[in-house]
Design a protein around this motif. Structure first.
Motif, short mmCIF file in Angstrom:
data_model
loop_
_atom_site.label_atom_id
_atom_site.label_comp_id
_atom_site.label_asym_id
_atom_site.label_seq_id
_atom_site.Cartn_x
_atom_site.Cartn_y
_atom_site.Cartn_z
N LEU A 810 0.83 -1.21 0.00
CA LEU A 810 0.00 0.00 0.00
C LEU A 810 0.86 1.26 0.00
CD1 LEU A 810 -3.01 0.37 -0.14
CD2 LEU A 810 -3.08 0.71 2.33
N THR A 811 1.93 1.27 0.80
CA THR A 811 2.75 2.48 0.86
C THR A 811 3.53 2.68 -0.44
OG1 THR A 811 2.99 2.08 3.24
CG2 THR A 811 4.45 3.70 2.26
N THR A 812 4.15 1.61 -0.92
CA THR A 812 4.89 1.77 -2.18
C THR A 812 3.90 1.95 -3.35
OG1 THR A 812 4.99 -0.64 -2.43
CG2 THR A 812 6.87 0.45 -1.38
N GLY A 813 2.70 1.41 -3.21
CA GLY A 813 1.68 1.63 -4.23
C GLY A 813 1.26 3.09 -4.30
N LEU A 814 1.10 3.72 -3.12
CA LEU A 814 0.77 5.16 -3.11
C LEU A 814 1.89 5.95 -3.79
CD1 LEU A 814 -1.00 7.54 -2.02
CD2 LEU A 814 0.47 7.52 0.00
N HIS A 815 3.11 5.57 -3.50
CA HIS A 815 4.23 6.25 -4.15
C HIS A 815 4.20 6.01 -5.66
CE1 HIS A 815 8.38 6.53 -5.67
NE2 HIS A 815 8.43 7.58 -4.89
N GLY A 816 3.91 4.76 -6.05
CA GLY A 816 3.83 4.46 -7.48
C GLY A 816 2.74 5.26 -8.17
N ALA A 817 1.62 5.48 -7.48
CA ALA A 817 0.54 6.30 -8.06
C ALA A 817 1.02 7.72 -8.30
CB ALA A 817 -0.67 6.29 -7.12
N HIS A 818 1.84 8.24 -7.40
CA HIS A 818 2.42 9.58 -7.62
C HIS A 818 3.31 9.59 -8.86
CE1 HIS A 818 0.88 10.61 -3.67
NE2 HIS A 818 1.34 11.84 -3.79
N VAL A 819 4.07 8.49 -9.05
CA VAL A 819 4.91 8.41 -10.26
C VAL A 819 4.04 8.41 -11.51
CG1 VAL A 819 6.55 6.96 -11.51
CG2 VAL A 819 6.78 7.23 -9.04
N VAL A 820 2.93 7.67 -11.46
CA VAL A 820 2.03 7.62 -12.62
C VAL A 820 1.49 9.02 -12.94
CG1 VAL A 820 -0.21 6.77 -13.43
CG2 VAL A 820 1.38 5.22 -12.27
N VAL A 821 1.10 9.77 -11.89
CA VAL A 821 0.60 11.14 -12.12
C VAL A 821 1.69 11.99 -12.78
CG1 VAL A 821 -0.15 13.26 -10.96
CG2 VAL A 821 -1.07 11.04 -10.24
N GLY A 822 2.93 11.82 -12.31
CA GLY A 822 4.03 12.57 -12.92
C GLY A 822 4.22 12.20 -14.38
N LEU A 823 4.09 10.93 -14.70
CA LEU A 823 4.24 10.50 -16.11
C LEU A 823 3.12 11.08 -16.98
CD1 LEU A 823 5.29 6.76 -15.63
CD2 LEU A 823 6.74 8.75 -16.09
N ILE A 824 1.93 11.17 -16.43
CA ILE A 824 0.82 11.79 -17.19
C ILE A 824 1.12 13.26 -17.45
CG2 ILE A 824 -1.62 12.43 -17.07
CD1 ILE A 824 -2.08 9.82 -15.50
N MET A 825 1.68 13.94 -16.45
CA MET A 825 2.08 15.33 -16.67
C MET A 825 3.08 15.43 -17.81
SD MET A 825 2.73 16.86 -12.85
CE MET A 825 1.59 16.63 -11.49
N LEU A 826 4.03 14.50 -17.83
CA LEU A 826 5.05 14.54 -18.88
C LEU A 826 4.46 14.28 -20.26
CD1 LEU A 826 7.99 12.71 -17.08
CD2 LEU A 826 7.98 15.08 -17.89
N LEU A 827 3.44 13.42 -20.32
CA LEU A 827 2.78 13.17 -21.60
C LEU A 827 2.12 14.43 -22.13
CD1 LEU A 827 1.18 9.63 -21.13
CD2 LEU A 827 3.15 10.27 -22.55
N TYR A 828 1.73 15.32 -21.23
CA TYR A 828 1.17 16.61 -21.63
C TYR A 828 2.28 17.60 -22.02
CZ TYR A 828 -0.99 21.22 -21.02
OH TYR A 828 -1.42 22.51 -21.19
N MET A 829 3.40 17.52 -21.30
CA MET A 829 4.45 18.53 -21.49
C MET A 829 5.34 18.25 -22.71
SD MET A 829 5.60 19.02 -17.51
CE MET A 829 6.84 20.26 -17.88
N ILE A 830 5.61 16.98 -22.97
CA ILE A 830 6.57 16.67 -24.04
C ILE A 830 6.08 17.16 -25.42
CG2 ILE A 830 7.68 14.77 -25.28
CD1 ILE A 830 7.86 13.31 -22.56
N PRO A 831 4.81 16.89 -25.80
CA PRO A 831 4.37 17.45 -27.10
C PRO A 831 4.42 18.98 -27.14
CG PRO A 831 2.87 15.75 -26.31
CD PRO A 831 3.80 16.05 -25.19
N ARG A 832 4.11 19.61 -26.01
CA ARG A 832 4.17 21.07 -25.98
C ARG A 832 5.61 21.54 -26.13
NH1 ARG A 832 2.55 24.20 -21.92
NH2 ARG A 832 1.58 25.69 -23.32
N ALA A 833 6.52 20.81 -25.48
CA ALA A 833 7.93 21.19 -25.62
C ALA A 833 8.38 21.04 -27.08
CB ALA A 833 8.79 20.32 -24.70
N TRP A 834 7.87 20.02 -27.75
CA TRP A 834 8.21 19.81 -29.16
C TRP A 834 7.74 20.97 -30.03
CZ3 TRP A 834 11.44 16.94 -31.74
CH2 TRP A 834 11.28 16.80 -33.11
N ARG A 835 6.63 21.60 -29.61
CA ARG A 835 6.11 22.76 -30.36
C ARG A 835 6.77 24.06 -29.93
NH1 ARG A 835 1.21 19.90 -29.45
NH2 ARG A 835 0.63 21.31 -27.76
N GLY A 836 7.76 23.98 -29.04
CA GLY A 836 8.53 25.19 -28.69
C GLY A 836 8.16 25.81 -27.38
N ALA A 837 7.28 25.20 -26.60
CA ALA A 837 6.92 25.77 -25.31
C ALA A 837 8.11 25.69 -24.35
CB ALA A 837 5.72 25.03 -24.74
#
Length: 869
Positions: A810-837
């Protein structure tokens, strides 16, 4: 034209239904909060009536034992979580930006999302009644009664999920208020000069941020017990663990409830006595002390447990000690009445009533703070009576607020006679209901039967309950009729009110103020944007800005603190007049004499950049969350619940994509008082505040692990509960992966500074790949442990095998969920960075980095705890 029809905002009028689904304006959200909280008051009140009918005579059979347990539990949960605190949030939403001179809250869409999450969490609670019965383990949800063994119905699980959704709403609101109050105050408005109501909200949201995070940890664990079969509260020491987690939240919650009422009482005492709060500085200091002390008294609710006497004695001292600063506040309010000239309006009567009720509640609470007396009274109706004198005392102060600000919110005055009738019925009914319970204290708490000798006291209490309930019929009639036919009021119907909300029209315009509010001249004035210096510093003196003080001093009071200088800006008691500087007069009586029309052209806010206030996505996201939680509550049953989960998850994805893709402009304040965060953007402060809450959440999980490990034998933990296949190597690999990913985030910032688009994209992509690698490695490790086959663990080492496996997953799972949220943020940021943001402005990468580095730091604590020690 209503303020909602103001041009240039693409914003439906208030008469449009669409307006209330898309609004993000703080005043609209405040109204929505207030109305919704009153709905839950009625629902909780009906349940209370049912309980009093059952208790009319011993052995009555109006409710079955199970139905009574559900009524008691639902009444307590609804009143504590869905009525009192959200009711205060309604006032806070409407008034805090007005009182501190802000256009809106710092994050308008987050504010709307907070409301919708609150509403849908309440609807989720209501849905639990139709799932074979709602939660019936009491509002304190004590273990083991809260476990699936004793509560197998789906409704019990739904209530736990509803509370999790509610806390999400509270956290969003707390982050928003803290950012706003630290970063968007009017120029010259110091923190110590905040109006009393705003000061009380500031302390309330600080307490909320930390206290509710601890409860969130407890509820997430409890939800996992219901859904995944983990073993926490059913393990050795688990029952005591629940009480620690719950009361670390529960005792500050008393002050979370009472502080807004205290702020309203202080405002009303000032206005209706014409006297500034006596000893204001000490009053505020006492509030700060109470807020801090509230986190070190939780164990006095646990005197009946096996905790040793030395620790109990320590918590008895801290508990009784917290009454001292409250005594100071009570004497301050009493002395304010003595020095002022009282006008017994409805808001003042409710404020005075709240003070009386709280004094009774405070005195009777001292009995429960003493270890020996608590042994006698705990579990009896003495606690019921004391608790309601304190909590309903807070609610009484909030009802003062609804009458006090009704003219400001609606533009019309309520019927004063009916208001006083409401107070008379309310005060008499409440005391008839709860004071007899002190006499009948031997009645066992939470039991639907009692000794026949106590019948007459319970019948008096039931009569009082119905009188109290009838008083609200008078209130609703008064407010509804007055809304349509009440006398129209101007900016300020109260003679001595002095806070900033009273200088604008009733109700206030969309932009709140006709110019930029400023206290730089020692009193509130409005400045047009052209008056500000080119660099936005606002250092030049306001030229010709009209005063808002009106210049008339009160006849009711002197400036009691002569030591203060005339240059002190006053936002709570108005502004200091010339006379006050010479030690003569006190409060300014009528700030509203400088009307908005006279205050300036209104171009500063009306014509300047302003937040777009229409968005449908907060509603969509929270509705999707409602469907998802409802589906998850019964997902073990499959069928329709599985479908609801899938639909809710899909709609959530659509909602978040729409939310992130929407263009929504919220300008940063260019001229504002921002101590101590002048060099910090709103977004960064909001992220810091959120992470502070997250620290407590992880602290709850890690603390639970440590507590259970000690309770089950620290040394033998690995020998008895952990298989030999649980080795250090996978954790070590994951440590390197996360440290490398943090370094990659730093490289992306460097690339952004060098204006390298490819560098930013590459660094963020590497971060994403390392995060995915972390999850794959963790998944492989889990898969291996799931299929361990030894004599000690013939069925593998899964989440429900024992207490060690539960805490690990449960504790490492909560941490893993935070990692997943971070990866979702990156999926939003990487295409924007490709467009010059991010090349011109790398702040988004920095905010993401704050989150990602925090997640990595948490792992540095988890790795030794779960792999080495």
């Amino acid at each position: 034209m209503s303020h909602g029809e103001a041009g240039g905002h693409d914003f439906p009028p208030t008469s449009s239904v669409k307006r209330w689904f898309v609004t993000t304006n703080h005043k609209d959200i405040g109204i929505l909060y207030t109305i919704t909280a009153l709905f839950f008051l009625v629902l909780g009140g009906v349940l209370a009536m049912l309980m009093r009918v059952q208790l009319w005579s011993p052995g009555a059979s109006v409710l079955s034992a199970g139905a009574y347990n559900q009524a008691v539990s639902a009444h307590g949960l609804l009143m504590v979580f869905w009525f009192i605190s959200p009711f205060a949030f309604g006032f806070a939403n409407y008034l805090v930006p007005l009182q501190i001179g802000a256009d809106d809250l710092a994050f308008p869409r987050l504010n709307a999302m907070s409301y919708w999450a609150y509403l849908f969490s309440g609807l989720l609670f209501i849905a639990s009644f139709f799932q074979g019965g709602t939660f019936d383990g009491g509002w304190t949800m004590y273990a083991p009664l809260n476990l699936p063994t004793y509560m197998p119905n789906i409704g019990g699980t739904t209530v736990v999920l509803a509370l999790i959704m509610f806390i999400a709403a509270v956290t969003m609101g707390s982050v928003n208020f803290l950012t706003t109050m630290y970063r968007m105050r009017a120029e010259g408005l110091r923190m110590r000069d905040l109006p009393m109501f705003s000061m009380s909200i500031l302390l309330m949201v600080w307490m909320m941020l930390f206290a509710f995070a601890a409860l969130l940890a407890a509820l997430m664990i409890l939800a996992a017990e219901h859904l995944f079969g983990v073993t926490y509260f059913s393990a050795e020491g688990g029952t005591l663990l629940w009480t620690h987690l719950f009361w670390f939240f529960g005792h500050p919650e008393v002050y979370i409830v009472f502080f807004p009422a205290l702020g309203i009482m202080a405002e009303c005492f000032q206005t209706f006595t014409g006297q500034r709060i006596v000893g204001r500085k000490w009053f505020v200091l006492a509030m700060v002390l109470v807020a801090l002390q509230s986190f070190v008294v939780w164990m006095h609710h646990m005197f009946l447990t096996g905790i040793n006497l030395e620790i109990k004695t320590l918590f008895m001292i801290t508990t009784i000690g917290i009454s001292l600063p409250f005594d100071l506040m009570v004497f301050s309010l009493i002395y304010t009445m003595i020095k002022g000239r009282i006008r017994f309006t409805t808001p003042f009567l409710f404020s005075l009533g709240a003070l009386i009720l709280f004094i009774v509640g405070g005195i009777t609470g001292v009995f429960l703070g003493a270890v020996v007396l608590d042994y006698e009274f705990r579990g009896t109706y003495w606690v019921v009576a004391h608790f309601h004198y304190v909590m309903v005392g807070g609610a009484t102060g909030l009802f003062a607020g609804i009458y006090y600000w009704f003219p400001k919110m609606t533009g019309r005055m309520y019927d004063e006679f009916l208001g006083k009738v409401h107070f008379a019925l309310y005060f008499v009914g409440f005391n008839l209901l709860y004071f007899p319970l002190f006499v009948a204290w031997e009645t066992p708490r939470r039991v639907f039967d009692y000794a026949p000798g106590l019948t007459s006291w319970h019948q008096v209490a039931s009569i009082g309950g119905f009188v109290l309930g009838a008083s609200f019929l008078v209130m609703f009639y008064n407010l509804f009729v007055s809304l349509a036919t009440g006398e129209e009021v101007g900016e300020n119907p109260w003679e001595y009110s002095t806070t900033a909300e009273w200088v604008v029209s009733s109700p206030p315009p969309l932009e709140n103020f006709p110019g930029k509010p400023s206290y730089s001249g020692g009193k509130l004035s409005f400045r047009d944007e052209p008056e500000l210096t080119a660099d936005g510093s606002g250092d030049d003196e306001p030229a010709g800005s009209p005063s808002t003080d009106g210049g008339t001093t009160t006849d009711g009071g002197l400036a009691s603190e002569a030591s203060e200088t005339s240059s002190d800006p006053r936002s709570d008691g108005g502004v200091r007049t010339e006379g006050a500087a010479t030690g003569g007069t006190g409060l300014v009586s009528d700030p509203g004499t400088a009307t908005p029309a006279a205050a300036g052209t209104g171009t500063a806010h009306g014509g300047g950049p302003h937040a777009d206030h229409a968005s449908f996505w907060p509603f969509v996201v929270c509705f999707a969350g409602f469907l998802t939680f409802l589906g998850v509550s019964g997902i073990q049953s499959g069928g329709a619940y599985l479908g609801l989960t899938a639909v809710g998850g899909l709609l959530s994805a659509v909602g978040f994509v729409g939310f992130a893709s929407e263009s929504f402009y919220v300008p940063e304040p260019t001229v504002a008082e921002q101590w101590p965060f002048g060099g910090v953007e709103n977004m960064k402060l909001g992220m810091w505040t959120f992470l502070a809450s997250d620290v407590v959440l992880f602290g709850g999980f890690i603390g639970s692990y440590l507590f259970l490990r000690v309770a089950n034998g620290w040394i033998h933990w690995h020998h008895e509960f952990v298989p030999e296949a649980h080795v250090t190597f996978p954790g070590l690999v994951n440590t390197y992966l996360l440290l490398a990913s943090s370094f990659a985030v730093v490289l992306s910032l460097v690339a952004a500074h060098r204006n390298s688009r490819r560098g930013v994209v590459a660094s963020l992509s590497v971060t994403w790949l390392l995060g995915v690698g972390f999850l794959i490695n963790k998944g492989l490790e889990w898969q291996h442990l799931f299929h361990v086959s030894t004599d000690a663990f013939p069925n593998g080492w899964n989440v429900g095998t024992n207490v060690a496996s539960s805490t690990f997953y449960l504790t490492t799972g909560l941490h893993g969920a935070h990692v997943v949220v971070g990866l979702i943020m990156l999926l939003y940021m990487i295409p924007r960075a490709w467009r010059g943001a991010y090349l011109d402005d790398d702040s988004s990468i920095e905010y993401f980095g704050l989150y990602w580095h925090f997640v990595d730091i948490v792992w540095l604590f988890l790795f030794p705890l779960f792999y080495i020690l």
